[in-house]
Design a protein around this motif. Structure first.
Motif, PDB file in Angstrom:
ATOM      1  N   LEU A 106      -1.122  15.657  32.100  1.00 51.52           N
ATOM      2  CA  LEU A 106      -1.784  14.423  31.668  1.00 51.52           C
ATOM      3  C   LEU A 106      -3.030  14.736  30.862  1.00 51.52           C
ATOM      4  N   LEU A 107      -3.780  15.747  31.275  1.00 52.04           N
ATOM      5  CA  LEU A 107      -4.964  16.144  30.506  1.00 52.04           C
ATOM      6  C   LEU A 107      -4.568  16.647  29.121  1.00 52.04           C
ATOM      7  N   ASP A 108      -3.492  17.438  29.059  1.00 50.43           N
ATOM      8  CA  ASP A 108      -3.039  17.966  27.770  1.00 50.43           C
ATOM      9  C   ASP A 108      -2.545  16.848  26.856  1.00 50.43           C
ATOM     10  N   LEU A 109      -1.890  15.843  27.434  1.00 56.88           N
ATOM     11  CA  LEU A 109      -1.391  14.735  26.623  1.00 56.88           C
ATOM     12  C   LEU A 109      -2.532  13.913  26.045  1.00 56.88           C
ATOM     13  N   ASP A 110      -3.614  13.777  26.809  1.00 58.59           N
ATOM     14  CA  ASP A 110      -4.741  12.972  26.339  1.00 58.59           C
ATOM     15  C   ASP A 110      -5.593  13.700  25.308  1.00 58.59           C
ATOM     16  N   ARG A 111      -5.496  14.998  25.261  1.00 56.90           N
ATOM     17  CA  ARG A 111      -6.316  15.795  24.354  1.00 56.90           C
ATOM     18  C   ARG A 111      -5.833  15.600  22.922  1.00 56.90           C
ATOM     19  N   ASP A 112      -6.732  15.530  21.994  1.00 66.21           N
ATOM     20  CA  ASP A 112      -6.451  15.441  20.559  1.00 66.21           C
ATOM     21  C   ASP A 112      -5.708  14.177  20.156  1.00 66.21           C
ATOM     22  N   ILE A 113      -5.750  13.148  20.978  1.00 63.82           N
ATOM     23  CA  ILE A 113      -5.111  11.889  20.616  1.00 63.82           C
ATOM     24  C   ILE A 113      -6.194  10.834  20.496  1.00 63.82           C
ATOM     25  N   GLU A 114      -6.249  10.235  19.329  1.00 66.17           N
ATOM     26  CA  GLU A 114      -7.224   9.185  19.122  1.00 66.17           C
ATOM     27  C   GLU A 114      -6.635   7.860  19.627  1.00 66.17           C
ATOM     28  N   PRO A 115      -7.472   7.001  20.118  1.00 67.22           N
ATOM     29  CA  PRO A 115      -6.955   5.699  20.549  1.00 67.22           C
ATOM     30  C   PRO A 115      -6.454   4.905  19.340  1.00 67.22           C
ATOM     31  N   ILE A 116      -5.533   4.019  19.597  1.00 65.83           N
ATOM     32  CA  ILE A 116      -4.982   3.187  18.529  1.00 65.83           C
ATOM     33  C   ILE A 116      -6.070   2.233  18.057  1.00 65.83           C
ATOM     34  N   ASP A 117      -6.327   2.291  16.760  1.00 64.83           N
ATOM     35  CA  ASP A 117      -7.378   1.484  16.163  1.00 64.83           C
ATOM     36  C   ASP A 117      -6.743   0.616  15.075  1.00 64.83           C
ATOM     37  N   PRO A 118      -6.768  -0.700  15.214  1.00 65.68           N
ATOM     38  CA  PRO A 118      -6.128  -1.574  14.221  1.00 65.68           C
ATOM     39  C   PRO A 118      -6.679  -1.375  12.805  1.00 65.68           C
ATOM     40  N   HIS A 119      -7.957  -1.080  12.688  1.00 59.57           N
ATOM     41  CA  HIS A 119      -8.547  -0.866  11.357  1.00 59.57           C
ATOM     42  C   HIS A 119      -7.998   0.406  10.715  1.00 59.57           C
ATOM     43  N   ARG A 120      -7.862   1.436  11.529  1.00 60.06           N
ATOM     44  CA  ARG A 120      -7.318   2.694  11.012  1.00 60.06           C
ATOM     45  C   ARG A 120      -5.860   2.531  10.612  1.00 60.06           C
ATOM     46  N   ILE A 121      -5.102   1.778  11.394  1.00 62.41           N
ATOM     47  CA  ILE A 121      -3.697   1.529  11.078  1.00 62.41           C
ATOM     48  C   ILE A 121      -3.583   0.749   9.777  1.00 62.41           C
ATOM     49  N   ALA A 122      -4.390  -0.287   9.632  1.00 60.68           N
ATOM     50  CA  ALA A 122      -4.360  -1.088   8.402  1.00 60.68           C
ATOM     51  C   ALA A 122      -4.746  -0.252   7.190  1.00 60.68           C
ATOM     52  N   ALA A 123      -5.770   0.579   7.332  1.00 65.37           N
ATOM     53  CA  ALA A 123      -6.201   1.433   6.222  1.00 65.37           C
ATOM     54  C   ALA A 123      -5.108   2.429   5.853  1.00 65.37           C
ATOM     55  N   SER A 124      -4.444   2.982   6.860  1.00 63.66           N
ATOM     56  CA  SER A 124      -3.363   3.937   6.593  1.00 63.66           C
ATOM     57  C   SER A 124      -2.203   3.259   5.882  1.00 63.66           C
ATOM     58  N   ARG A 125      -1.876   2.062   6.280  1.00 60.57           N
ATOM     59  CA  ARG A 125      -0.801   1.317   5.612  1.00 60.57           C
ATOM     60  C   ARG A 125      -1.173   1.028   4.156  1.00 60.57           C
ATOM     61  N   GLU A 126      -2.428   0.702   3.924  1.00 56.39           N
ATOM     62  CA  GLU A 126      -2.881   0.425   2.566  1.00 56.39           C
ATOM     63  C   GLU A 126      -2.802   1.692   1.713  1.00 56.39           C
ATOM     64  N   ARG A 127      -3.211   2.823   2.276  1.00 55.91           N
ATOM     65  CA  ARG A 127      -3.105   4.092   1.541  1.00 55.91           C
ATOM     66  C   ARG A 127      -1.649   4.436   1.256  1.00 55.91           C
ATOM     67  N   MET A 128      -0.766   4.143   2.214  1.00 57.70           N
ATOM     68  CA  MET A 128       0.659   4.420   2.006  1.00 57.70           C
ATOM     69  C   MET A 128       1.226   3.542   0.891  1.00 57.70           C
ATOM     70  N   ARG A 129       0.823   2.276   0.859  1.00 59.04           N
ATOM     71  CA  ARG A 129       1.264   1.389  -0.232  1.00 59.04           C
ATOM     72  C   ARG A 129       0.764   1.902  -1.578  1.00 59.04           C
ATOM     73  N   ALA A 130      -0.495   2.336  -1.619  1.00 56.46           N
ATOM     74  CA  ALA A 130      -1.052   2.867  -2.865  1.00 56.46           C
ATOM     75  C   ALA A 130      -0.300   4.130  -3.288  1.00 56.46           C
ATOM     76  N   PHE A 131       0.036   4.965  -2.332  1.00 58.56           N
ATOM     77  CA  PHE A 131       0.768   6.194  -2.641  1.00 58.56           C
ATOM     78  C   PHE A 131       2.153   5.879  -3.206  1.00 58.56           C
ATOM     79  N   THR A 132       2.894   5.012  -2.533  1.00 58.40           N
ATOM     80  CA  THR A 132       4.247   4.690  -3.014  1.00 58.40           C
ATOM     81  C   THR A 132       4.196   3.988  -4.364  1.00 58.40           C
ATOM     82  N   SER A 133       3.179   3.159  -4.568  1.00 60.73           N
ATOM     83  CA  SER A 133       3.019   2.501  -5.864  1.00 60.73           C
ATOM     84  C   SER A 133       2.743   3.529  -6.953  1.00 60.73           C
ATOM     85  N   ALA A 134       1.869   4.482  -6.662  1.00 59.51           N
ATOM     86  CA  ALA A 134       1.544   5.521  -7.644  1.00 59.51           C
ATOM     87  C   ALA A 134       2.766   6.386  -7.940  1.00 59.51           C
TER      88      ALA A 134
END
Length: 128
Positions: free
Chosen positions: A45-73
């Motif tokens: 359980l300690l190993d699973l929790d290590r190096d995992i960031e909590p789910i952040d809606p802002h980060r998810i939205a930003a990543s989706r926007e970057r992915m859209r920009a990438f596919t568009s480019a």
């Protein structure tokens, strides 16, 4: 427990003493196994929790926007350059293999990739 008694009983040890000793040993074994399993589970359980960031809606939205920009480019690249870029950067094909496929030199493939990278960097910067 009874199987152990029947296998090793030679009649020299009173059965009740032997039964209680076997029962105590079995309980000790069970306790040790439980401790080992609990320590292992806790460590996993300690190993699973290590190096995992909590789910952040802002980060998810930003990543989706970057992915859209990438596919568009990528979609704005000329067909041949886009295909060469995808084969080289995303499919990990060698420049020599791509060159042989298209009947061009490896340096020409390198130029296509460089052109695609320049366009991608420019488009991704504009999207930021």
């Amino acid at each position: 427990m009874f199987v152990r008694i029947f296998r090793s009983s030679d009649g020299t040890v009173p059965a009740d003493v032997y039964v209680f000793q076997i029962a105590a040993n079995l309980l000790t074994d069970r306790s040790r196994r439980a401790r080992v399993r609990n320590r292992f589970r806790d460590q996993m359980l300690l190993d699973l929790d290590r190096d995992i960031e909590p789910i952040d809606p802002h980060r998810i939205a930003a990543s989706r926007e970057r992915m859209r920009a990438f596919t568009s480019a990528v979609s704005e690249l000329p067909d041949r350059t886009r295909t060469i870029f995808i084969l080289y950067k995303l499919e990990n094909m060698s420049q020599e293999t791509i060159g042989r496929t298209y009947g061009i030199s490896a340096s020409a493939v390198k130029q296509h990739v460089a052109k695609a990278m320049a366009v991608m960097i420019s488009k991704m910067r504009d999207a930021s």
